[in-house]
Enzyme design. Sequence first.
Site, mmCIF file in Angstrom:
data_model
loop_
_atom_site.group_PDB
_atom_site.id
_atom_site.type_symbol
_atom_site.label_atom_id
_atom_site.label_comp_id
_atom_site.label_asym_id
_atom_site.label_seq_id
_atom_site.Cartn_x
_atom_site.Cartn_y
_atom_site.Cartn_z
ATOM 1 N N CYS A 117 17.642 88.167 8.191
ATOM 2 C CA CYS A 117 17.346 89.468 7.589
ATOM 3 C C CYS A 117 18.511 90.431 7.810
ATOM 4 C CB CYS A 117 16.065 90.031 8.188
ATOM 5 S SG CYS A 117 15.497 91.579 7.430
ATOM 6 N N CYS A 118 19.011 90.485 9.042
ATOM 7 C CA CYS A 118 20.134 91.371 9.350
ATOM 8 C C CYS A 118 21.382 90.963 8.574
ATOM 9 C CB CYS A 118 20.427 91.347 10.855
ATOM 10 S SG CYS A 118 19.235 92.236 11.872
ATOM 11 N N CYS A 199 15.769 99.426 12.076
ATOM 12 C CA CYS A 199 14.774 99.291 11.017
ATOM 13 C C CYS A 199 13.367 99.400 11.595
ATOM 14 C CB CYS A 199 14.946 97.949 10.312
ATOM 15 S SG CYS A 199 16.508 97.799 9.411
ATOM 16 N N CYS A 202 11.463 96.375 13.262
ATOM 17 C CA CYS A 202 12.092 95.768 14.443
ATOM 18 C C CYS A 202 12.457 96.775 15.524
ATOM 19 C CB CYS A 202 13.347 94.986 14.020
ATOM 20 S SG CYS A 202 13.014 93.675 12.824
ATOM 21 N N CYS A 229 22.801 92.976 15.506
ATOM 22 C CA CYS A 229 22.467 92.659 14.121
ATOM 23 C C CYS A 229 23.516 91.772 13.460
ATOM 24 C CB CYS A 229 22.314 93.950 13.310
ATOM 25 S SG CYS A 229 23.848 94.915 13.169
#
Length: 237
Positions: A117-118, A199, A202, A229
Amino acid sequence: MSSQSIISQASATSFDERIDEIAEQLAKYKAEGKRIFASSSFQPQSVVLLDIISRIDKSIPVYFLDTNYHFPETIEFRDQLAEQLGINVIDIKSNIPVSEQVDENGEPLYKNQPDRCCHINKVEPIEDVLKEHDVWINGIRKGQSAVRAQMQKEEEGKHGVLRYHPILDWDSKMIFQYINERKLPLHSLVAKGYFSVGCLPCTAKADPTKPLWSDDRSGRWSGQGKTECGLHTTLGK
């Protein structure tokens, strides 16, 4: 704990000389014809570097990685600072829609594949920016993680970019003292216990058992064995 009670506990530090040193370094880069940009997550402590940049050269572009997962308070803070400091903020984001950022079971990547995702939302979008510039200013600090503690003020980065970390040796006390002295706005989530804001899915509140000035990032990717990240690891040399 109120925002004012947090910043009032910071010890006194003189910042003029430090700002002059940063200004001299940026002037050197410009004299060498280097193309400079900065990035910012607009989390609570971002205001310090952004204020310094605004005092030195408002024309330096500041890229904001819009992951589509930020707290509404962070977006408000970004807009407030952009207007108050007169800085040139440029939003960038992934070309992959959030609806497609799912695993084989249809679950959002941030749940079970946070690294992926990062990478999609932070690392990939800024790579094109790196290719168009020579110097990348960012506000990482040694006290934030074991990875960052090993970094230097200038380091070679991916695509030939020079990474410049002007406040690398600042601790949290200095950060909040600077905010207090310059009468800068504070991210509204600080008063709610968030000292490091990423985010929304998280990010949790900081560990209340840790010292106030521990540069605590315990609220980031809590329980996932993750502390970075990828911007400061994958995009290193």
